[in-house]
Design an enzyme around this catalytic site. Structure first.
Site, PDB file in Angstrom:
ATOM      1  N   GLY A 110       7.478   7.256  -6.153  1.00  0.00           N
ATOM      2  CA  GLY A 110       7.755   5.891  -5.679  1.00  0.00           C
ATOM      3  C   GLY A 110       7.220   4.820  -6.623  1.00  0.00           C
ATOM      4  O   GLY A 110       7.900   3.854  -6.963  1.00  0.00           O
ATOM      5  N   ARG A 111       5.984   4.989  -7.082  1.00  0.00           N
ATOM      6  CA  ARG A 111       5.360   3.948  -7.923  1.00  0.00           C
ATOM      7  C   ARG A 111       5.897   3.964  -9.347  1.00  0.00           C
ATOM      8  O   ARG A 111       5.531   3.134 -10.164  1.00  0.00           O
ATOM      9  CB  ARG A 111       3.838   4.091  -7.885  1.00  0.00           C
ATOM     10  CG  ARG A 111       3.328   5.496  -8.165  1.00  0.00           C
ATOM     11  CD  ARG A 111       1.890   5.663  -7.692  1.00  0.00           C
ATOM     12  NE  ARG A 111       1.376   7.015  -7.903  1.00  0.00           N
ATOM     13  CZ  ARG A 111       1.500   8.015  -7.039  1.00  0.00           C
ATOM     14  NH1 ARG A 111       2.163   7.825  -5.910  1.00  0.00           N
ATOM     15  NH2 ARG A 111       0.978   9.197  -7.282  1.00  0.00           N
ATOM     16  N   HIS A 131     -10.906 -19.834 -11.223  1.00  0.00           N
ATOM     17  CA  HIS A 131     -11.532 -20.762 -10.277  1.00  0.00           C
ATOM     18  C   HIS A 131     -11.885 -20.077  -8.970  1.00  0.00           C
ATOM     19  O   HIS A 131     -12.074 -20.736  -7.960  1.00  0.00           O
ATOM     20  CB  HIS A 131     -10.599 -21.958 -10.057  1.00  0.00           C
ATOM     21  CG  HIS A 131     -10.371 -22.727 -11.333  1.00  0.00           C
ATOM     22  ND1 HIS A 131     -11.213 -23.739 -11.746  1.00  0.00           N
ATOM     23  CD2 HIS A 131      -9.435 -22.574 -12.300  1.00  0.00           C
ATOM     24  CE1 HIS A 131     -10.778 -24.196 -12.919  1.00  0.00           C
ATOM     25  NE2 HIS A 131      -9.707 -23.506 -13.285  1.00  0.00           N
ATOM     26  N   GLU A 148      -3.096   4.822  -6.519  1.00  0.00           N
ATOM     27  CA  GLU A 148      -2.403   5.898  -5.801  1.00  0.00           C
ATOM     28  C   GLU A 148      -2.265   7.125  -6.710  1.00  0.00           C
ATOM     29  O   GLU A 148      -2.152   8.249  -6.233  1.00  0.00           O
ATOM     30  CB  GLU A 148      -1.025   5.428  -5.307  1.00  0.00           C
ATOM     31  CG  GLU A 148      -0.540   6.202  -4.089  1.00  0.00           C
ATOM     32  CD  GLU A 148       0.735   5.657  -3.450  1.00  0.00           C
ATOM     33  OE1 GLU A 148       1.759   5.613  -4.142  1.00  0.00           O
ATOM     34  OE2 GLU A 148       0.703   5.282  -2.272  1.00  0.00           O
ATOM     35  N   LYS A 165      -1.137   7.745   8.392  1.00  0.00           N
ATOM     36  CA  LYS A 165       0.225   7.674   8.953  1.00  0.00           C
ATOM     37  C   LYS A 165       0.317   8.539  10.211  1.00  0.00           C
ATOM     38  O   LYS A 165       0.879   8.129  11.222  1.00  0.00           O
ATOM     39  CB  LYS A 165       1.243   8.203   7.928  1.00  0.00           C
ATOM     40  CG  LYS A 165       1.566   7.253   6.794  1.00  0.00           C
ATOM     41  CD  LYS A 165       2.710   7.856   5.977  1.00  0.00           C
ATOM     42  CE  LYS A 165       2.840   7.204   4.619  1.00  0.00           C
ATOM     43  NZ  LYS A 165       3.780   7.879   3.737  1.00  0.00           N
ATOM     44  N   LYS A 193      12.609   5.898  -0.688  1.00  0.00           N
ATOM     45  CA  LYS A 193      12.848   7.222  -1.266  1.00  0.00           C
ATOM     46  C   LYS A 193      13.133   8.236  -0.157  1.00  0.00           C
ATOM     47  O   LYS A 193      14.048   9.038  -0.247  1.00  0.00           O
ATOM     48  CB  LYS A 193      11.619   7.629  -2.090  1.00  0.00           C
ATOM     49  CG  LYS A 193      11.753   8.970  -2.759  1.00  0.00           C
ATOM     50  CD  LYS A 193      10.558   9.262  -3.655  1.00  0.00           C
ATOM     51  CE  LYS A 193      10.563  10.717  -4.087  1.00  0.00           C
ATOM     52  NZ  LYS A 193       9.420  11.080  -4.910  1.00  0.00           N
ATOM     53  N   GLU A 224       7.508   1.499   8.413  1.00  0.00           N
ATOM     54  CA  GLU A 224       7.577   0.042   8.228  1.00  0.00           C
ATOM     55  C   GLU A 224       8.979  -0.381   7.772  1.00  0.00           C
ATOM     56  O   GLU A 224       9.546  -1.366   8.253  1.00  0.00           O
ATOM     57  CB  GLU A 224       6.545  -0.412   7.180  1.00  0.00           C
ATOM     58  CG  GLU A 224       5.090  -0.221   7.587  1.00  0.00           C
ATOM     59  CD  GLU A 224       4.536   1.153   7.212  1.00  0.00           C
ATOM     60  OE1 GLU A 224       5.326   2.106   7.012  1.00  0.00           O
ATOM     61  OE2 GLU A 224       3.297   1.267   7.136  1.00  0.00           O
TER      62      GLU A 224
HETATM   63  O1  F6P Z   1       2.707   5.841   1.764  1.00  0.00           O
HETATM   64  C1  F6P Z   1       2.780   5.802   0.375  1.00  0.00           C
HETATM   65  C2  F6P Z   1       4.190   5.920  -0.101  1.00  0.00           C
HETATM   66  O2  F6P Z   1       4.626   7.222   0.053  1.00  0.00           O
HETATM   67  C3  F6P Z   1       4.309   5.462  -1.541  1.00  0.00           C
HETATM   68  O3  F6P Z   1       3.948   6.407  -2.465  1.00  0.00           O
HETATM   69  C4  F6P Z   1       5.731   5.041  -1.583  1.00  0.00           C
HETATM   70  O4  F6P Z   1       5.998   4.245  -2.700  1.00  0.00           O
HETATM   71  C5  F6P Z   1       5.846   4.306  -0.284  1.00  0.00           C
HETATM   72  O5  F6P Z   1       5.062   5.073   0.616  1.00  0.00           O
HETATM   73  C6  F6P Z   1       7.228   4.094   0.249  1.00  0.00           C
HETATM   74  O6  F6P Z   1       7.893   5.300   0.493  1.00  0.00           O
HETATM   75  P1  F6P Z   1       9.464   5.349   0.659  1.00  0.00           P
HETATM   76  O7  F6P Z   1      10.083   4.830  -0.587  1.00  0.00           O
HETATM   77  O8  F6P Z   1       9.792   6.772   0.930  1.00  0.00           O
HETATM   78  O9  F6P Z   1       9.828   4.469   1.829  1.00  0.00           O
END
Ligand code: F6P
Length: 543
Positions: free
Chosen positions: A277-278, A394, A363, A503, A217, A223
């Site tokens: 995002g979620r 199990h 979240e 972060k 987003k 990452e």
């Molecule tokens: O760190 C949490 C978050 O902001 C989530 O809410 C989001 O889905 C995820 O990181 C990834 O963010 P992006 O889509 O901006 O890479």
């Protein structure tokens, strides 16, 4: 300009001060010791009254520690918290995500009707439809081989690079719909900056037939950016710098950053800040699903979500599935002090659902401050965990059956799928587990370690099958459930400030871990300094 709906922030009164809350506390004390065995024995119609069918979805909530009076009191609580008003405010595109001053409009993404969906009084549907058209066109080109890789080979491997909502939602849905994948299209998901995951995903892949989808987003997530750069290096080592435009697509609100990364603007798909995002699997974040399953399949996913939206938006609260499930959850978290909730899909295709719902719920509602900025006066979002039901039986089911803490469970299964014999086995286990949790087993002649107290609650969600439509319904059901719970608790379910501090600290620690001479751990706590030093020592760089 339309006036805002009467009260989208109905949180000024502390929850525990509400008469509806007090009534529930008193009621909880009177039913705390009631055993569900007896509730069923005295009411032959309990299943019929406490189950709900909505199209291809049947929800049995009769195995809960509640009576008709409980549900009535919970509904009073929902009314006291203005759930109907806040629901209307969401669908009207008001800025209910108050800390970010944003609307919450994922429902527009699955609106397939002619209806306008305004955000700040501007209908977003023309833009939403235009992006859908572009997704359809792009995916058809890739699937048909009209869009080829740099050497002219058709694309047959899709690697999605994202994390959080840009990973869990599309990965879960893609796995759920694996039976709908084009046979010669392979899909992989990479989120972890540990290079091992990307290496595994790329092992054996032909770069000339591989398309990366960078899903972010913000297009700034550390990452994802690290993995995207590593993927680009892998690709350009094999095919040269000029290949990037044919082998990368992206989804982001930050279109300019994606184009700057070297992407062909035709392969960059926008999303909007009114999609969390979620809650974004319904947007262009669903691109890997579309590439694997085709646009029609994705459209059916939207149709399932849309059907749940219509139900949630229009059904009275006491006949409203997301509301009922939300209130049952509140009942256990707040009046029985049960802080967790297990998600147990009895279907291999749905095995990733617990991970998606974990982010969605924790979240969204893992909050301690109300929308008014006050400290919450009651426990909020539960600890969500789970796993495929058969495997979990199990492993951690022992604790569910005999642990001193009670954990309400959602069992999720499909009536059809695969061969009949395996379905018989799956469903007999799923149903038996809910029965065992509820009935228990006790008696003077049974050794203590073989006794089960029972009275352990569960919901059972039965889908006709695992299809794009039913999966869409299921996800939207949980989204709205989480929204309603957030309304009751008075928290903003649509921000996630709790992920920020870690972060920031990671960013400031990284130079020290890299061994930059100028970097210092001065002022940090002894444990963190000790850990940094252990790492530096392993690199032969004592601090
Ligand atoms: O760190 C949490 C978050 O902001 C989530 O809410 C989001 O889905 C995820 O990181 C990834 O963010 P992006 O889509 O901006 O890479």
């Amino acid at each position: 300009m339309k006036p805002p709906l009467e009260t989208a922030q109905p949180t000024s009164e502390p929850l525990a001060a509400l008469p509806a809350w007090h009534a529930l506390e008193a009621h909880a004390a009177s039913v705390r010791d009631a055993h569900m065995r007896d509730l069923f024995a005295t009411d032959p119609d309990r299943f019929a009254r406490l189950s709900f069918s909505l199209g291809p979805l049947l929800v049995d909530y009769s195995k809960n520690r509640l009576t008709p009076e409980t549900l009535g009191l919970l509904m009073e609580l929902a009314h006291a918290r203005h759930v109907e008003t806040a629901r209307a405010a969401m669908f009207a595109g008001e800025a209910i995500n108050t800390t970010e001053n944003r609307a919450v409009m994922h429902v527009a993404l699955r609106n397939r009707a002619a209806r306008a969906m305004p955000v700040a009084n501007v209908d977003v549907m023309p833009e939403v439809r235009a992006v859908r058209e572009r997704l359809k066109d792009f995916s058809e080109k890739v699937r048909s081989g009209t869009w080829t890789g740099a050497t002219g080979k058709p694309i047959r491997h899709i690697v999605n690079i994202g994390i959080g909502g840009s990973h869990l939602g599309p990965m879960m849905v893609a796995e759920a719909l694996r039976d709908f994948w084009r046979e010669d299209m392979m899909l992989a998901f990479v989120s972890n900056p540990d290079r091992a995951q990307l290496t595994d995903a790329l092992s054996g892949l032909d770069p000339a037939a591989t398309l990366f989808v960078v899903a972010s987003k913000t297009f700034t997530t550390a990452e994802t950016m690290a993995n995207a750069l590593a993927a680009r290096e892998w690709l350009t080592t094999a095919l040269g710098d000029g290949a990037v435009a044919k082998h990368f697509a992206a989804v982001s609100t930050n279109v300019a950053a994606a184009v700057q990364f070297g992407l062909n603007p035709d392969a960059v798909f926008p999303m909007w800040d009114w999609v969390g995002g979620r809650y974004s699997v319904w947007s262009a974040i669903g691109l890997p699903i579309i590439l694997a399953c085709g646009y029609e399949c994705f459209d059916q996913l939207l149709a399932g979500g849309e059907a749940m939206d219509r139900h949630f938006e229009t059904a009275p609260l006491d006949q409203n599935l997301p509301v009922i499930l939300a209130l049952i959850g509140i009942w256990y978290v707040n009046f029985f002090n049960m802080p967790a909730q297990a998600i147990l899909p009895y279907d291999h295709r749905l095995r990733l659902l617990p991970f998606h719902l974990q982010q969605l719920d924790m979240e969204s509602n893992g909050k301690s401050v109300t929308r008014d900025g006050a400290v919450v006066d009651v426990p909020t979002g539960p600890i969500i965990f789970g796993g495929g039901g058969s495997d979990s039986q199990h492993s951690f089911f022992q604790l569910l059956h005999q642990g001193p803490r009670v954990i309400p469970c959602d069992f999720i299964a499909a009536l059809k799928g695969g061969d009949t014999a395996s379905r018989d086995l799956l469903l007999s286990n799923a149903f038996a587990q809910t029965e065992a949790l509820m009935m228990g087993r006790s008696g003077a002649d049974i050794a203590a370690h073989r006794q089960f107290t029972g009275n352990r609650p569960s919901n059972t969600l039965l889908l006709d099958d695992v299809s794009p439509y039913t999966v869409g319904m299921l996800i939207a059901l949980y989204e709205h459930k989480v929204f309603v719970q957030g309304l009751i608790w008075g928290v903003n379910s649509f921000d996630q400030w709790g992920v920020e501090l870690g972060k920031e600290l990671a960013k400031s620690l990284e130079p020290a871990l890299r061994g930059d001479a100028a970097a210092s751990t001065k002022g940090r706590d002894g444990s963190t300094v000790g850990l940094v030093n252990a790492y530096l020592k392993s690199k032969g760089k004592a601090s």
